[in-house]
Structures are given as structure tokens and as C-alpha cells.
Design a protein around this motif. Structure first.
Motif: not given
Ligand code: SF4
Length: 732
Positions: A68-94
């Protein structure tokens, strides 16, 4: 036979390499159990590449499998939570349709096809053709079109080779007009992420931007903060967007009349003297000219143009003035609309200047970025002919190459450009008339190279297709955006590249070797470059690979003192309400409103925008995101649906004013769009057969944009001037 036929690359050719066990392949419960119990979890830092917001993320793997892919908790862009598409980044690989082998166009028995070849064969072919172009014409006759984080590798290659014609659709199709308008007013464009201080605003104005569907992570959060803080939300949009549903004021404007509304807002603010006179006198130039200019544009006048009542115009103008300076205009990102886009952005910037929000809390904060040094390399050669020589006569204030202009100069045997390299941008579905222009250019160009992760439409025009690995399998340059808290973030490979795919940096270096440009690539692996840059900042790659993100203290304050601005990079050093630069170059120094064309009888404005499940035309074949939104739908007002006897959920085709017919597209009958407009989410209607899931699903808005409204100031390609009607008889 055509010199190059458009090839609808099949998935069988694209994914020639065996996918094998590298993919997640965990849809089966037994497989999933095996992965979860047999291998320990590992976390690798990355930067999401599904959109340009560049959220720092963490890739969770178990053994050689992606979990899985999750947000980096220390990041100001994500604050630990990715959006729908970012979470779906696994599909970019698969994605089972990924490009996994280099392909070369071959002609056999009168037909053309793209056939798998070795990397050496593909790179040698490119090297020979680029050398021939440089020898016969000069390297400046070669252009590149790029997008995304990996673009810097090919910008570097192009500049080292000897051309500065490197165009990004992000300029003429998205942010260029907006940044030119703000640059003329404030001496700088707006940052990415935008420096909108929505979390501290008391009034937020969105003109055509639909935050929430336009799902940029931290921006949605700060907009939500504004809603929670009960800031006045004013949304101007012909469509009742998600953002409009959160607004106190939804102004369903007639398409193409934004400048009229903004002139009327200025008229109210000035007529009612709802501004800080001392601020205006100290920090701006051109106030008297502006006041005289906007005097005729009363709310009553604007009502006839925009359809927004004088009461609404006055009320919203007063709300902005009362909130100022904690009042922020979101400038939007896609600002290529009606051909007067720089002036539209100027109107927004002038309003911002009048309300004194530059550098103020709740307005536009002052972003700062880290000064990351460039890795040592020889100076680039100076091209004998620059893109400026081809562009500035037509568009005097273009700050970057215009993609359509580059393509225009690639058409015909006497065309200036002889070769084209396209990196990670699907031009046929990205730029208006892109497919038609490419089809013509393909008859004359000596070389077209496409570098991509998937077999998108652009690959069908190429002589050589080079498979890049996904962002989860590679290093790229450091993320270093101008923002509230200066930071760097790193993308590192969490998985081995699938098949024969390779990182962009490796591809650029290998082409460079074929062109005798090794001096520009004096490293073996790009991580040496990243480590060197981090060393100059007192860090190391080893350290950053532990955290993914590192913050630096600001050198300057995030806000100005109340009532002040820093010295600006405008000619006057102040906010230029009146632009002498525009006047000197023969343009209106103050925004002029030009009424838009109205649709012919039975036709409707074609409006388009984003869906939160997808980015551009890049993600429709992502197997995860496909499940969330497999096709787009066309929004039609009930009055129009009744007139055409179209029912909700049925399929129609769209026919534009020039006779272009779309794929079939499902209808959504809704009062959330004006009766004079229809609306589509962008990025659907793929024609590349290699995109097995996305092929033929939904309508392609870009194909319906055959009328381009160029901004005469900087070349932005306005795409809102197209009209459509319905072809029910072709419905399926
Ligand atoms: S906003 Fe979403 S898609 Fe864009 S970079 Fe962030 S997580 Fe990825």
C-alpha cells in the motif's frame, strides 16, 4: 502510404515482457495472506506522481510485493493522508498494460507497426537521428515537450544538446496566463502549491476553480478549514460544483463573462470607497486610471452580461472588502479559457491589489523555497535560434514555449522543427487540436520519441517508444517547492523496475552518451546527484531516506507587516494596477471585457473540469482508479434534456461546431449546470487500444476543442470557446 500512421498500439505489443510475480497480484485472498505473513513490511519514502501536488508518501512493501501507499505524516502537502488518486498509486505500478519494452516503428509489406527492440537498438536509433538533425540543421531544430517531476532530466538533455525549445503544456494550457497576469501586477507569478492562506481567510473567492473535485490534498484541507471557520465562501461557476455546495454565495455566471463581473466588483469597491486609501497611495500605481476605467461598469451593466444580479454583485463585493486583507482569490490552475486569459488574471490580481491582500494573513502569504544548488556541469551551448525567436513576434509576453506553436512549426517539409521528444505528456488529449496537429507534424518530422509508462495516444505517433518505470521504481529530482514551510522531499525506488522499463534519468543519460554529451552526465547513478545536493545543504541521501522530508527554517517572514508590501519586481516596485508594460507592448493596460461568442441555436457551451478520481488523461487505465470512475458523463440541464428527449443514464454522442463527433457518453440530467452549458470531466475517451480498460470509455473533451482562442499577450490556448449539440441517433 503516410510517412507515419497513427498506431493504436495493442496491449500485447506494449507489455511484451512477462509481468510475473512482481505485481501486487493480491486480489486473491490466499495470495494476500501469503504476502502479509511471509514477508516483513518495509517502508520506503517517495513523492506521489499521480498529480503535480507532489505529496510526500510512504510505500509499504512486503518482500518484492507492493502492499500500500500512505501519506508521509511529517509532510505539509499530505499531512499523512493521500487523496483518492495517491492511494490508488498502487495501480500505476500494477497496471497490466504498462510499457515494458522499447518499441521501434517498422514498415513491413506496406503497413507500419511498433515492434519490441533492445535498449541499445532503440537508443542508437535515437542517437543517429538526433546527430543527423544537429549536423544537417542544427540542434535548435529539435524540440521537447515534457511534464512532471522527471521532466528536468530531459530539459537538461535538450539544453546540453543545444536547443532551448522545451515546452510544457502546463504553460499554455494551464498556468501561463494566470502567472503572466500576476507577474504584470505583482512582479511574480503564483506558486505551486498556490500561496492562498485559506485557513486564515475570512472570505474565499473561487472563480471557476472547483476545489474538492480538483483534489489537491493540502488545498482541500485549507479550503475545509475556511468552511469550518465560517469564512464567506463565494463561488463563481456556471456549474453547481462541490465547492459551490459549501458556499454562502454561488454565482452561476454566463460562461465567458468573468472579466465583466470583476470589473463590476471593482466598480463597487471604488464607488463605495471600500478600500484603504493610505495603502493604495503608498503601494500601488495607476489608481486614477483604474478608477476612470471601471466607472462605467456598474453592477447593472454587468447583470446584462453575466446574469448575476446587481444585488448579488454589490453584496459579494462588500463581503470581500469587509474581510480584506483576509480575503483570498484562488487563481485556479487551468487558466486557458477564452483567449483573454491574461487580462482575466489581471482583473483578479488588480482586485487583490485593491483589497491589499498581497503578503497578508488570510490573503496571499509569501512563499519561500530552499536554495538547492545544481550539480556541476559544463555551461549549456547557446542555440543559434531560440524558441523566443519563433514565439515572441506572435505572443510578445510569452514566458515559455507554447506547445501549439511548437507543433505549428513542426508541420510541413519546410518546418523549423525536425525532431520531437515527448516525455510523460499525452499531447493528443492534452492540448487543443493536439491529435490533428501531431498527425500533420508526423508526416514531416525526422524523429518522434515518446517516453512514457503506459501506451497512451502519443505513443501511436512515435518512431521510438521508451518505457519508463513508474514513480515507485525510481529516483527523481528533489521536491523543492516555494511554500509556507521550505522543505525538500525525496522520491526513492521501493521496487525493482518491471520488465525492461527504466528510470527517466537513466534514459536521458543514455541518449546523452549517444550524442557525445557525457560531460553533462558525470555521474553513474542519479542518487549521486541527489546526495551531492543534500550534502551542500548539510544533509545526506542516507538521512533523507529515513524521513522522506526535511524542513528548513524560513529566512524571511511569511507575512508582511499590516498595510505594507515588500519591494516588488514590477518596473515601479509597486503593485501595478495600470500596466505600462502592457501599454508599451500594444495591449490594454487595464482589463478590457470582450463579450464571448454565444452558441448557435441548439448548441451549448462545452465546459469541462476535473474529477477527484483521476488526473488529466493519465489515470483512466489505472486498475484501481478505473474501478472508482470508469467513464465520464455529460451533465445536461433538464430543460435541454427534455427538448432533445434525452433521458438520465442514456448514451449520446456530442457533435461540436466543426462537425467533430465524440465517443458515446452517458447523460446525467441535472439542474447543477446552466441550461446554456454542458459539462464533462476531462481525460476520458481514449483511443489507444493498449489502454485496455480505458479504451473507448467516455467522451474526449480535447477532441471537441477544434476552436482555439489564443491569448494575444502570451499564447495561452483558450479552450472554452467550443459548442456542442447531441447526436441521439448514434446513441448505443
Ligand atoms: S494530491 Fe493526491 S494525487 Fe496529487 S500528489 Fe497528493 S496524493 Fe498524489
Amino acid at each position: 502510404m503516410q510517412r507515419r500512421e497513427f498506431l493504436k498500439l495493442s496491449s500485447a505489443v506494449a507489455s511484451t515482457a512477462l509481468l510475473g510475480g512482481g505485481l501486487t497480484a493480491c486480489s486473491e485472498p490466499a495470495e494476500w495472506q501469503k504476502m502479509m505473513t511471509e514477508a516483513p513490511a518495509k517502508i520506503t519514502p517517495t513523492v506521489c506522481n499521480i498529480c503535480f501536488w507532489s505529496c510526500a508518501a510512504q510505500v509499504h512493501t512486503r518482500g518484492s510485493r507492493l502492499w500500500k501507499i500512505t501519506g508521509n505524516p511529517t509532510d505539509s502537502h499530505s499531512e499523512g493522508r493521500l487523496c483518492t488518486r495517491g492511494t490508488g498509486g498502487v495501480g500505476a505500478y500494477a497496471d497490466p498494460n504498462r510499457l515494458l519494452k522499447p518499441l521501434l516503428r517498422v514498415s513491413k509489406g506496406g503497413s507500419q507497426s511498433l515492434e519490441p527492440v533492445s535498449w541499445d537498438d532503440a537508443l542508437d536509433f535515437i542517437g543517429q537521428r538526433m546527430t543527423k538533425i544537429a549536423t544537417e540543421y542544427g540542434p535548435e531544430h529539435f524540440a521537447a515537450m515534457v511534464h512532471g517531476a522527471g521532466a528536468q532530466h530531459f530539459l537538461h538533455l535538450a539544453r546540453a544538446y543545444g536547443t532551448d525549445s522545451v515546452a510544457e503544456p502546463a504553460f499554455a494550457q494551464c498556468r501561463g496566463a494566470r502567472d503572466t497576469g500576476y507577474f504584470l501586477t505583482f512582479g511574480q507569478g503564483l506558486a505551486s502549491p498556490e500561496q492562498t492562506d485559506m485557513e486564515n481567510a475570512r472570505c474565499v473567492v473561487l472563480i471557476g476553480t472547483h476545489i474538492g473535485e480538483n483534489l489537491h490534498n493540502s488545498q482541500v484541507r485549507t479550503f475545509t478549514d475556511a468552511v469550518r471557520n465560517d469564512a464567506h465562501i463565494i463561488v463563481v461557476d456556471p456549474r453547481f460544483s462541490v465547492a459551490a455546495s459549501k458556499a454562502h454565495h454561488w454565482l452561476p455566471i454566463r460562461p465567458g463573462t468573468d472579466i465583466a463581473l470583476m470589473l463590476a466588483w471593482m466598480n463597487v469597491i471604488l464607488a463605495e470607497r471600500r478600500f484603504d486609501a493610505a495603502y493604495i497611495s503608498t503601494n500601488t500605481v495607476g489608481f486614477d486610471e483604474l478608477a476612470a476605467h471601471v466607472a462605467p461598469f456598474t453592477p447593472e451593466w454587468a447583470y446584462g452580461e453575466t446574469g448575476i444580479t446587481p444585488v448579488q454583485i454589490r453584496e459579494t463585493a462588500r463581503l470581500m472588502a469587509m474581510a480584506a486583507p483576509a480575503c483570498v482569490f484562488h487563481p485556479g490552475r487551468h487558466a486557458a479559457w477564452w483567449g483573454d486569459d491574461t487580462q482575466r488574471a489581471r482583473a483578479m490580481a488588480i482586485l487583490s491589489g485593491l483589497l491589499g491582500i498581497w503578503g497578508q494573513k488570510g490573503g496571499y502569504y509569501l512563499p519561500e523555497k530552499v536554495d538547492v544548488p545544481s550539480y556541476p556541469a559544463p555551461p549549456y551551448p547557446t542555440p543559434r535560434t531560440s524558441w523566443r525567436d519563433l514565439t515572441l513576434k506572435q505572443f510578445p509576453l510569452a514566458g515559455a514555449p507554447v506547445t501549439n506553436v511548437v507543433l505549428e512549426h513542426s508541420i510541413g517539409k519546410d518546418a523549423f522543427y525536425k525532431g520531437l521528444l515527448v516525455y510523460e505528456t499525452n499531447l493528443p488529449m492534452t492540448i487543443p487540436n493536439g491529435a490533428q496537429q501531431l498527425a500533420q507534424a508526423a508526416q514531416a518530422l525526422d524523429l518522434i520519441v515518446a517516453i512514457d509508462v503506459q501506451p497512451s495516444e502519443i505513443t501511436g505517433f512515435a518512431d521510438v517508444v521508451l518505457p519508463e518505470c513508474s514513480y515507485l521504481e525510481r529516483y527523481d529530482g528533489l521536491r523543492n517547492d516555494a511554500e509556507r514551510e521550505p522543505s525538500v522531499a525525496v522520491r526513492t525506488p521501493a521496487l525493482r523496475p518491471l520488465g525492461d522499463s527504466k528510470p527517466g534519468w537513466w534514459i536521458a543519460k543514455q541518449i546523452g552518451t549517444r550524442l557525445n554529451l557525457d560531460a553533462f552526465f558525470p555521474w553513474n547513478d542519479y542518487k549521486e546527484v541527489i546526495d551531492w545536493q543534500l550534502n551542500q545543504l548539510g544533509l545526506s541521501l542516507l538521512e533523507l531516506e529515513k524521513t522522506g522530508v526535511h524542513y528548513f527554517p524560513r529566512k524571511t517572514p511569511v507575512y508582511c507587516d499590516p498595510g505594507t508590501i515588500p519591494r516588488l519586481a514590477t518596473p515601479s516596485g509597486k503593485i501595478e494596477l495600470f500596466s505600462a508594460t502592457l501599454q508599451e507592448t500594444g495591449f490594454d493596460p487595464l482589463p478590457r471585457y470582450t463579450p464571448p461568442k454565444t452558441p448557435p441555436s441548439g448548441y451549448y457551451h462545452l465546459n469541462y473540469g476535473r474529477a477527484p478520481q483521476h488526473s488529466f488523461s493519465r489515470t483512466q487505465n489505472n486498475p484501481v482508479l478505473y474501478q472508482l470512475m470508469p467513464e465520464n458523463v455529460v451533465w445536461i440541464h433538464p430543460l435541454v434534456a427534455a427538448q432533445f428527449e434525452i433521458s438520465n443514464g442514456s448514451y449520446v454522442r456530442l457533435l461540436n461546431q466543426d462537425g467533430i463527433v465524440s465517443n458515446k457518453v452517458r447523460v446525467r440530467v441535472t439542474e447543477r449546470t446552466r441550461p446554456d452549458s454542458v459539462w464533462l470531466a476531462h481525460g476520458f475517451g481514449h483511443e489507444a487500444r493498449g489502454l485496455v480498460l480505458a479504451y473507448g470509455r467516455g467522451a474526449n473533451d480535447a477532441a471537441l476543442m477544434t476552436r482555439i482562442l489564443y491569448d494575444p499577450i502570451m499564447g495561452s490556448t483558450g479552450m472554452r470557446g467550443n459548442f456542442v449539440t447531441f447526436r441521439k441517433e448514434l446513441a448505443v
